[in-house]
Enzyme design. Structure first.
Site, mmCIF file in Angstrom:
data_model
loop_
_atom_site.group_PDB
_atom_site.id
_atom_site.type_symbol
_atom_site.label_atom_id
_atom_site.label_comp_id
_atom_site.label_asym_id
_atom_site.label_seq_id
_atom_site.Cartn_x
_atom_site.Cartn_y
_atom_site.Cartn_z
ATOM 1 N N SER A 9 0.814 -1.217 0.000
ATOM 2 C CA SER A 9 0.000 0.000 0.000
ATOM 3 C C SER A 9 0.846 1.265 0.000
ATOM 4 O O SER A 9 0.312 2.366 0.050
ATOM 5 C CB SER A 9 -0.937 0.009 1.218
ATOM 6 O OG SER A 9 -0.175 -0.002 2.420
ATOM 7 N N TYR A 136 19.042 2.421 9.908
ATOM 8 C CA TYR A 136 18.352 1.955 8.697
ATOM 9 C C TYR A 136 19.341 1.326 7.726
ATOM 10 O O TYR A 136 19.082 0.264 7.143
ATOM 11 C CB TYR A 136 17.645 3.145 8.044
ATOM 12 C CG TYR A 136 16.915 2.823 6.765
ATOM 13 C CD1 TYR A 136 15.634 2.276 6.794
ATOM 14 C CD2 TYR A 136 17.494 3.081 5.519
ATOM 15 C CE1 TYR A 136 14.954 1.993 5.616
ATOM 16 C CE2 TYR A 136 16.821 2.802 4.341
ATOM 17 C CZ TYR A 136 15.554 2.257 4.398
ATOM 18 O OH TYR A 136 14.885 1.968 3.225
ATOM 19 N N PRO A 163 17.268 1.322 -5.369
ATOM 20 C CA PRO A 163 16.824 2.535 -6.058
ATOM 21 C C PRO A 163 17.451 3.780 -5.443
ATOM 22 O O PRO A 163 17.809 3.791 -4.261
ATOM 23 C CB PRO A 163 15.306 2.535 -5.860
ATOM 24 C CG PRO A 163 15.061 1.675 -4.679
ATOM 25 C CD PRO A 163 16.249 0.792 -4.467
ATOM 26 N N ASN A 165 16.602 8.050 -4.927
ATOM 27 C CA ASN A 165 15.454 8.676 -4.264
ATOM 28 C C ASN A 165 14.178 8.514 -5.084
ATOM 29 O O ASN A 165 14.076 9.054 -6.187
ATOM 30 C CB ASN A 165 15.723 10.160 -4.030
ATOM 31 C CG ASN A 165 16.750 10.397 -2.940
ATOM 32 O OD1 ASN A 165 17.834 9.826 -2.978
ATOM 33 N ND2 ASN A 165 16.414 11.236 -1.988
ATOM 34 N N HIS A 179 10.387 12.166 2.988
ATOM 35 C CA HIS A 179 11.597 12.422 2.223
ATOM 36 C C HIS A 179 11.550 13.819 1.609
ATOM 37 O O HIS A 179 10.520 14.490 1.621
ATOM 38 C CB HIS A 179 11.775 11.350 1.149
ATOM 39 C CG HIS A 179 12.135 10.016 1.717
ATOM 40 N ND1 HIS A 179 11.223 8.981 1.828
ATOM 41 C CD2 HIS A 179 13.300 9.540 2.226
ATOM 42 C CE1 HIS A 179 11.820 7.929 2.368
ATOM 43 N NE2 HIS A 179 13.070 8.244 2.625
ATOM 44 N N TRP A 201 14.558 23.404 4.014
ATOM 45 C CA TRP A 201 15.516 23.067 5.063
ATOM 46 C C TRP A 201 16.876 22.759 4.461
ATOM 47 O O TRP A 201 16.992 21.995 3.491
ATOM 48 C CB TRP A 201 15.017 21.861 5.856
ATOM 49 C CG TRP A 201 13.829 22.192 6.718
ATOM 50 C CD1 TRP A 201 13.346 23.426 7.014
ATOM 51 C CD2 TRP A 201 12.979 21.256 7.390
ATOM 52 N NE1 TRP A 201 12.237 23.329 7.826
ATOM 53 C CE2 TRP A 201 11.993 22.011 8.084
ATOM 54 C CE3 TRP A 201 12.947 19.886 7.489
ATOM 55 C CZ2 TRP A 201 11.002 21.410 8.850
ATOM 56 C CZ3 TRP A 201 11.958 19.285 8.256
ATOM 57 C CH2 TRP A 201 11.003 20.043 8.930
ATOM 58 N N ASP A 270 22.043 19.252 6.344
ATOM 59 C CA ASP A 270 21.972 18.892 4.928
ATOM 60 C C ASP A 270 21.977 17.385 4.707
ATOM 61 O O ASP A 270 21.542 16.912 3.664
ATOM 62 C CB ASP A 270 23.170 19.477 4.165
ATOM 63 C CG ASP A 270 22.920 20.891 3.678
ATOM 64 O OD1 ASP A 270 21.750 21.228 3.412
ATOM 65 O OD2 ASP A 270 23.889 21.661 3.564
#
Length: 314
Positions: A9, A136, A163, A165, A179, A201, A270
């Site tokens: 989903s 992660y 992959p 982004n 993200h 940001w 960053d």
């Protein structure tokens, strides 16, 4: 061929479902898309039950605890533990029911922080990942280790894609936890609605390679059906298509027709300044693959977000 998709989903799961339904499924293919409502994959018992129920022959493993830079920085332990539980349970349950191929989803953020560029598939374990998301990254790296072990001990063809982004319809557009690109889209939408400046940001200098979720879905199906290796493969646009965060913000401003000021909050981190990935291996297999141009894909994503604002994840 009965394909079970975990995380069905989410952003990539919805894209795969769209491509399967709109562009045709293979002969004698049955597709099952799981969500967190079907099973808690952090529970071995629930994972085994759902795999025994559907008896898949193939699995696309997308389920994960995910988030953007700031959520990763805050919850590295949770990202490590939760993803290790999920991955161990899914791969073990798949082996138990005789799944012949699993394709798991990794990320370019698993690569070493201190490295040479472009990064490629052989460099995953060459050093520590960036400190902002080490939990992660290590959990995802272990999938590659497990895939090799399943092949060595049981000759299972379990592999993984990496992959860059990903963005597209059905993304998580949370400003705090999402993200960078979906977060920018949501912030620009609100700034336009309220007549406020768009606050980006960070400095805007980091660079990223963005891949449209529908392009990634098409490549996932190719990997599932045809890619023969246990070794992972990077799925990405070329190095020449790398985009800075400032360029991405400018593209969002254009796509949403935002007329206000754009301000960069350099008090915000960053993250990695770059993680340029080589898609040479992909090109050796699929030199003819057509990637949707970034501006077009971004416009389609923005249009989807505006049309589905009330129900979109945010």
């Amino acid at each position: 061929m009965r394909v079970l998709v975990t995380g069905g989903s989410g952003l990539v799961g919805k894209a795969i479902q769209h491509v399967v339904e709109k562009e045709g499924r293979g002969k004698e293919e049955e597709w099952i898309f799981l969500s967190s409502k079907d099973a808690n994959l952090m529970s071995m018992d629930e994972t085994q039950k759902v795999f025994r129920k559907y008896q898949p022959s193939h699995v696309i493993h997308l389920a994960a605890m995910v988030g953007g830079l700031y959520k990763n920085m805050k919850f590295n332990l949770d990202f490590l533990r939760n993803n290790m539980y999920i991955n161990e349970n899914v791969l073990h349950a798949a082996h138990e029911v005789g799944v012949v191929k699993v394709v798991s989803c990794l990320s370019t953020c698993i690569f070493p922080d201190k490295t040479t560029y472009p990064i490629d598939e052989k460099m995953i374990h060459n050093g520590p990942p960036h400190e902002s998301n080490f939990g992660y990254a290590y959990a995802k790296r272990m999938i590659d280790v497990q895939n090799r072990a399943y092949f060595q001990q049981h000759k299972r063809c379990y592999t993984a894609v990496i992959p860059t982004n990903v963005f597209g319809p059905h993304d998580n557009f949370s400003i705090e936890d999402g993200h960078v690109l979906p977060g920018l889209i949501h912030k620009a939408y609100i700034a336009k609605k309220e007549g406020e400046p768009l606050v980006v940001w960070g400095s805007g200098t980091p660079k990223r390679q963005f891949i449209y979720s529908l392009d990634l879905a098409r490549l996932f199906l190719w990997v599932l059906r045809e890619y023969p290796e246990v070794d992972p493969i990077i799925l990405s646009v070329g190095e020449e298509n790398e985009v800075s965060i400032k360029e991405a913000a400018d593209a969002v401003v254009h796509a949403l027709d935002f007329k206000g000021d754009v301000v960069y909050d350099t008090s915000k981190a960053d993250g990695q300044l770059k993680k340029t990935a080589s898609n040479a291996k992909l090109c050796s297999y699929r030199p003819d693959f057509y990637f949707t141009p970034f501006q077009q894909a971004l416009k389609e994503t923005c249009d989807w977000f505006v049309a589905n604002y009330d129900t979109a994840r945010k």
